[in-house]
Design a protein around this motif. Structure first.
Motif, PDB file in Angstrom:
ATOM      1  N   ALA A 175       0.840  -1.194   0.000  1.00  0.00           N
ATOM      2  CA  ALA A 175       0.000   0.000   0.000  1.00  0.00           C
ATOM      3  C   ALA A 175       0.874   1.242   0.000  1.00  0.00           C
ATOM      4  O   ALA A 175       1.916   1.284   0.669  1.00  0.00           O
ATOM      5  N   LEU A 176       0.462   2.249  -0.750  1.00  0.00           N
ATOM      6  CA  LEU A 176       1.129   3.543  -0.717  1.00  0.00           C
ATOM      7  C   LEU A 176       0.411   4.444   0.285  1.00  0.00           C
ATOM      8  O   LEU A 176      -0.723   4.176   0.680  1.00  0.00           O
ATOM      9  N   SER A 177       1.083   5.494   0.693  1.00  0.00           N
ATOM     10  CA  SER A 177       0.491   6.416   1.652  1.00  0.00           C
ATOM     11  C   SER A 177       0.825   7.843   1.254  1.00  0.00           C
ATOM     12  O   SER A 177       1.932   8.132   0.793  1.00  0.00           O
ATOM     13  N   LYS A 178      -0.147   8.731   1.447  1.00  0.00           N
ATOM     14  CA  LYS A 178       0.099  10.149   1.187  1.00  0.00           C
ATOM     15  C   LYS A 178       0.944  10.760   2.300  1.00  0.00           C
ATOM     16  O   LYS A 178       1.570  11.794   2.112  1.00  0.00           O
ATOM     17  N   GLU A 196       7.177  -3.829 -11.433  1.00  0.00           N
ATOM     18  CA  GLU A 196       6.407  -2.969 -10.528  1.00  0.00           C
ATOM     19  C   GLU A 196       5.184  -2.437 -11.275  1.00  0.00           C
ATOM     20  O   GLU A 196       5.281  -2.008 -12.420  1.00  0.00           O
ATOM     21  N   MET A 197       4.043  -2.455 -10.618  1.00  0.00           N
ATOM     22  CA  MET A 197       2.819  -2.031 -11.281  1.00  0.00           C
ATOM     23  C   MET A 197       1.888  -1.365 -10.276  1.00  0.00           C
ATOM     24  O   MET A 197       1.537  -1.966  -9.251  1.00  0.00           O
ATOM     25  N   GLN A 198       1.494  -0.129 -10.548  1.00  0.00           N
ATOM     26  CA  GLN A 198       0.527   0.536  -9.687  1.00  0.00           C
ATOM     27  C   GLN A 198      -0.880   0.183 -10.166  1.00  0.00           C
ATOM     28  O   GLN A 198      -1.204   0.280 -11.350  1.00  0.00           O
ATOM     29  N   VAL A 199      -1.714  -0.238  -9.238  1.00  0.00           N
ATOM     30  CA  VAL A 199      -3.060  -0.686  -9.576  1.00  0.00           C
ATOM     31  C   VAL A 199      -3.930   0.518  -9.932  1.00  0.00           C
ATOM     32  O   VAL A 199      -3.845   1.578  -9.301  1.00  0.00           O
ATOM     33  N   TYR A 259      -9.448   2.402  -1.879  1.00  0.00           N
ATOM     34  CA  TYR A 259      -8.892   2.851  -0.597  1.00  0.00           C
ATOM     35  C   TYR A 259      -7.536   2.192  -0.304  1.00  0.00           C
ATOM     36  O   TYR A 259      -6.754   2.722   0.499  1.00  0.00           O
ATOM     37  N   GLU A 260      -7.244   1.046  -0.952  1.00  0.00           N
ATOM     38  CA  GLU A 260      -5.985   0.353  -0.680  1.00  0.00           C
ATOM     39  C   GLU A 260      -4.775   1.065  -1.281  1.00  0.00           C
ATOM     40  O   GLU A 260      -3.653   0.879  -0.824  1.00  0.00           O
ATOM     41  N   ASN A 261      -5.000   1.845  -2.347  1.00  0.00           N
ATOM     42  CA  ASN A 261      -3.899   2.577  -2.991  1.00  0.00           C
ATOM     43  C   ASN A 261      -2.715   1.633  -3.210  1.00  0.00           C
ATOM     44  O   ASN A 261      -1.601   1.866  -2.729  1.00  0.00           O
ATOM     45  N   GLU A 262      -2.971   0.582  -3.976  1.00  0.00           N
ATOM     46  CA  GLU A 262      -2.048  -0.557  -4.064  1.00  0.00           C
ATOM     47  C   GLU A 262      -1.009  -0.410  -5.168  1.00  0.00           C
ATOM     48  O   GLU A 262      -1.285   0.066  -6.266  1.00  0.00           O
ATOM     49  N   ILE A 263       0.183  -0.838  -4.841  1.00  0.00           N
ATOM     50  CA  ILE A 263       1.230  -1.041  -5.840  1.00  0.00           C
ATOM     51  C   ILE A 263       1.663  -2.494  -5.736  1.00  0.00           C
ATOM     52  O   ILE A 263       1.735  -3.048  -4.636  1.00  0.00           O
ATOM     53  N   ARG A 264       1.935  -3.121  -6.889  1.00  0.00           N
ATOM     54  CA  ARG A 264       2.230  -4.544  -6.915  1.00  0.00           C
ATOM     55  C   ARG A 264       3.622  -4.818  -7.456  1.00  0.00           C
ATOM     56  O   ARG A 264       4.091  -4.155  -8.373  1.00  0.00           O
ATOM     57  N   LEU A 265       4.241  -5.841  -6.861  1.00  0.00           N
ATOM     58  CA  LEU A 265       5.409  -6.444  -7.465  1.00  0.00           C
ATOM     59  C   LEU A 265       4.956  -7.766  -8.060  1.00  0.00           C
ATOM     60  O   LEU A 265       4.391  -8.610  -7.355  1.00  0.00           O
ATOM     61  N   ILE A 266       5.172  -7.928  -9.353  1.00  0.00           N
ATOM     62  CA  ILE A 266       4.741  -9.143 -10.046  1.00  0.00           C
ATOM     63  C   ILE A 266       5.992  -9.926 -10.431  1.00  0.00           C
ATOM     64  O   ILE A 266       6.819  -9.464 -11.225  1.00  0.00           O
TER      65      ILE A 266
END
Length: 306
Positions: free
Chosen positions: A86-89, A130-133, A166-173
């Motif tokens: 998860a990313l955060s502001k 790396e991929m931002q959802v 709300y998860e503000n997800e970034i993924r490592l694939i």
């Protein structure tokens, strides 16, 4: 960029936490698509097969190889691994819902990772992406015109319903699912949930000794629904004769999967072969996280050249 991993810290019948063990062993689990918690993962409108049949029928085009490659890609879906962060502001894990849903109602903890360092932990760059959802109201369309587009993989593996925004997800694939070992420098901080047991906090702090890591305890802000971290302590690597920050300045870095490259201004008074050998050795021990090339200069005039 910092990514946050919320962990539940479920304790089994043997009083063991798998999440703590993975943390102390510098491991993460890249899960398969089928084991992710959203049943709509990788749902999209597949127009490729339909388009290929149309091309074959109207233009008499030979599409068998393209169809085979598409089928092979679909089969490969079950082999790749996903690790969600998860990313955060803010500069801490501030998401109340994530703490409730993924950290066992605050009985767990949250790990702050340097995402690039996680990627660099892999031996080869093509082993991980790396991929931002992105979040949409409806599943994306995929057809033959999308193949090769920069958004092609995002449509396949990085698009979710708006409800997950709300998860503000970034993924490592990863190219294969399973356990992944990461470089110790990837781990930056640990945040303990409001309701996490002190004994497990101590287990983590003690287990991560001789590491440069900060530890925080989450707290509730008064007269607010917001969370904030309270600093607990820091662990530090035990390095004898640490270099003083006044002795050097990092001018430029250029890191890749194979090696780190540092361009460093040396500000010490003594310059000779032995001093430089000792400086580079100490710099490598103190700053580098893997194999490194270290170029040392005695003047900032070099900056325009490098």
């Amino acid at each position: 960029m910092i990514g946050y991993k919320y962990r539940a810290n479920i304790i089994d019948e043997n009083n063991v936490s798998r999440d703590i063990n993975s943390l102390l062993n510098d491991e993460l689990w890249a899960s398969s698509l089928s084991n992710l918690n959203d049943p709509f993962e990788a749902v999209y409108k597949d127009n490729i097969s339909k388009s290929l049949k149309l091309l074959e029928k109207i233009l008499k085009a030979e599409t068998g190889l393209v169809q085979k490659n598409w089928d092979d890609l679909m089969a490969f879906n079950n082999k790749i691994g996903f690790y969600s962060l998860a990313l955060s502001k803010n500069e801490f894990p501030d998401n109340e819902l994530m703490w409730a849903h993924y950290a066992n109602s605050h009985k767990g903890f949250c790990i702050a990772y340097d995402i690039k360092q996680l990627e660099f932990s892999e031996e080869r760059p093509y082993n991980v992406n790396e991929m931002q959802v992105v979040y949409k109201l409806n599943p994306p369309n995929i057809d033959v015109t999308n193949i090769g587009d920069k958004d092609f993989l995002v449509k396949m593996f990085g698009t979710k319903s708006k409800i997950w925004e709300y998860e503000n997800e970034i993924r490592l694939i990863y190219n294969h699912l399973g356990i992944k070992k990461y470089n110790k420098s990837s781990l930056k901080s640990i945040y303990f949930g409001l309701n996490m047991d002190d004994k497990y906090q101590t287990q983590i702090i003690d287990g991560l000794s001789n590491r440069d890591i900060n530890f925080y305890k989450m707290s509730m802000e008064q007269e607010s629904y917001k969370l904030s971290p309270k600093f607990l302590c820091s662990n530090e690597r035990q390095i004898s004769n640490k270099l003083s920050p006044s002795m050097y300045k990092i001018i430029k870095t250029n890191h890749n999967f194979a090696v780190e490259n540092f361009h460093v201004l040396y500000k010490g008074d003594v310059i000779n072969m032995e001093t430089m050998k000792q400086f580079v050795s100490k710099f490598r021990e103190q700053i580098a996280t893997r194999q490194a090339n270290i170029c040392v200069y005695d003047s900032m005039d070099i900056i325009d050249i490098i």
